[in-house]
Design an enzyme around this catalytic site. Structure first.
Site, PDB file in Angstrom:
ATOM      1  N   ASP A  37       0.850  -1.188   0.000  1.00  9.90           N
ATOM      2  CA  ASP A  37       0.000   0.000   0.000  1.00  9.90           C
ATOM      3  C   ASP A  37       0.886   1.239   0.000  1.00  9.90           C
ATOM      4  O   ASP A  37       2.009   1.220   0.527  1.00  9.90           O
ATOM      5  CB  ASP A  37      -0.899   0.015   1.244  1.00  9.90           C
ATOM      6  CG  ASP A  37      -2.132   0.892   1.070  1.00  9.90           C
ATOM      7  OD1 ASP A  37      -3.243   0.350   1.023  1.00  9.90           O
ATOM      8  OD2 ASP A  37      -1.988   2.131   0.977  1.00  9.90           O
ATOM      9  N   TYR A 149     -13.570   8.126 -13.677  1.00 10.92           N
ATOM     10  CA  TYR A 149     -13.462   6.910 -12.862  1.00 10.92           C
ATOM     11  C   TYR A 149     -14.170   5.753 -13.554  1.00 10.92           C
ATOM     12  O   TYR A 149     -13.629   4.645 -13.670  1.00 10.92           O
ATOM     13  CB  TYR A 149     -14.067   7.181 -11.489  1.00 10.92           C
ATOM     14  CG  TYR A 149     -14.192   5.966 -10.595  1.00 10.92           C
ATOM     15  CD1 TYR A 149     -13.092   5.483  -9.897  1.00 10.92           C
ATOM     16  CD2 TYR A 149     -15.422   5.320 -10.442  1.00 10.92           C
ATOM     17  CE1 TYR A 149     -13.210   4.373  -9.062  1.00 10.92           C
ATOM     18  CE2 TYR A 149     -15.547   4.217  -9.621  1.00 10.92           C
ATOM     19  CZ  TYR A 149     -14.440   3.747  -8.928  1.00 10.92           C
ATOM     20  OH  TYR A 149     -14.562   2.646  -8.108  1.00 10.92           O
ATOM     21  N   LYS A 153     -12.663   2.173 -14.999  1.00 11.15           N
ATOM     22  CA  LYS A 153     -13.144   0.871 -14.537  1.00 11.15           C
ATOM     23  C   LYS A 153     -13.707   0.052 -15.697  1.00 11.15           C
ATOM     24  O   LYS A 153     -13.566  -1.177 -15.731  1.00 11.15           O
ATOM     25  CB  LYS A 153     -14.201   1.062 -13.449  1.00 11.15           C
ATOM     26  CG  LYS A 153     -13.648   1.617 -12.139  1.00 11.15           C
ATOM     27  CD  LYS A 153     -12.615   0.704 -11.504  1.00 11.15           C
ATOM     28  CE  LYS A 153     -12.251   1.146 -10.108  1.00 11.15           C
ATOM     29  NZ  LYS A 153     -11.234   0.272  -9.461  1.00 11.15           N
ATOM     30  N   VAL A 182     -19.818  -0.069  -1.356  1.00 12.46           N
ATOM     31  CA  VAL A 182     -19.193  -0.822  -0.278  1.00 12.46           C
ATOM     32  C   VAL A 182     -18.818   0.141   0.843  1.00 12.46           C
ATOM     33  O   VAL A 182     -18.361   1.257   0.599  1.00 12.46           O
ATOM     34  CB  VAL A 182     -17.942  -1.577  -0.785  1.00 12.46           C
ATOM     35  CG1 VAL A 182     -17.242  -2.308   0.360  1.00 12.46           C
ATOM     36  CG2 VAL A 182     -18.333  -2.565  -1.884  1.00 12.46           C
ATOM     37  N   THR A 184     -16.557   1.648   2.881  1.00 16.20           N
ATOM     38  CA  THR A 184     -15.123   1.883   3.034  1.00 16.20           C
ATOM     39  C   THR A 184     -14.900   3.310   3.506  1.00 16.20           C
ATOM     40  O   THR A 184     -15.841   4.078   3.671  1.00 16.20           O
ATOM     41  CB  THR A 184     -14.383   1.653   1.699  1.00 16.20           C
ATOM     42  OG1 THR A 184     -14.861   2.606   0.733  1.00 16.20           O
ATOM     43  CG2 THR A 184     -14.603   0.240   1.173  1.00 16.20           C
TER      44      THR A 184
END
Length: 254
Positions: A37, A149, A153, A182, A184
């Site tokens: 990361d 974005y 994707k 999701v 996050t």
């Protein structure tokens, strides 16, 4: 000492959210994991587990990508699976006409080119019988908003098909998970909002990082040994269509 036969997995974006859940899922299957990361401290939090090692990785930097893959092989002796979860787009995107070239470069660099770099660096070092699992988005399958974005994707969908065909003869499978909403850290500054989106999903809730991690682990497992080039929506049924939403809002069946 006999070398370990446990598979070795490199997880990008491992410090948070889906990546973090993915590291834990693979460890539950006894895999050895390099948690990579750009936030090294977050990755190091996972390395208290003896089967996990942490590494710095900036997917927008080719040298960092090459060094990370080399470090994985140096530490564990091989590389079996690559799981690319690094990516994202925080905040509400501007309207299309207000988006700049820099907006497109930044999001494409992170969400598409970064994945390409990781695959290109990993494949020559991967074992036959290995797998690559990517994290896309329902944004890449339909018009959910955020053109840069979403276009990046969407590029992963075709990349998955191309590489599923190209790398199959090398014994490497390539598949993509396309999550819906999701829970996050992207929602951290918007309290309560992700759960307000549950109405969009026939299963009545948003996703948890573990939902995506489970799918990624499956696609890398022997149970998926005849699956490649596939995009798997993991979205609580949202991509099945809006019928449930019409029914809830109108009280009628379309």
């Amino acid at each position: 000492m006999t070398p370990s036969t446990s598979p070795v997995v490199l997880v990008t974006g491992a410090g948070h959210g889906i990546g973090r859940a993915t590291v834990r899922k693979f460890r539950a299957t006894d895999a050895r994991v390099l948690a990579a990361d750009v936030d090294l401290a977050a990755a190091q939090d996972l390395a208290t587990d003896p089967g996990v090692r942490a590494a710095h990785l900036d997917v927008t930097d080719p040298a960092s990508v090459d060094a990370c893959v080399a470090e994985c092989v140096d530490r564990f002796g091989r590389l079996d699976h690559l799981v690319c979860t690094a990516g994202g787009d925080k905040g509400t995107p501007p309207d299309f006409l207000d988006q700049t070239d820099d907006d497109w470069r930044r999001l494409t660099e992170l969400n598409l080119y970064g994945v390409v770099r990781c695959i290109r660096a990993a494949v020559p070092r991967m074992s036959a019988g290995g797998a690559i699992a990517l994290v896309g988005s329902v944004n890449g399958l339909a018009a959910w908003g955020g053109a840069p974005y979403s276009a990046a994707k969407a590029g992963l969908v075709n990349l998955t098909q191309q590489l599923g065909a190209e790398l199959g003869p090398r014994g490497i499978r390539v598949n993509l998970v396309a999550p819906g909403t999701v829970r996050t850290r992207v929602w951290d500054d918007q309290p309560g909002r992700p759960d307000q989106m549950a109405v969009l999903y026939p299963l009545g809730r948003i996703g948890e990082p573990e939902d995506i991690a489970n799918a990624l682990a499956f696609l890398c497992s022997p149970d998926a040994s005849w699956i490649t080039g596939v995009t798997l929506p993991v979205d609580g049924g949202a991509s099945a269509g809006p019928r449930h939403l019409f029914t809830r809002l109108s009280g009628r069946t379309p």
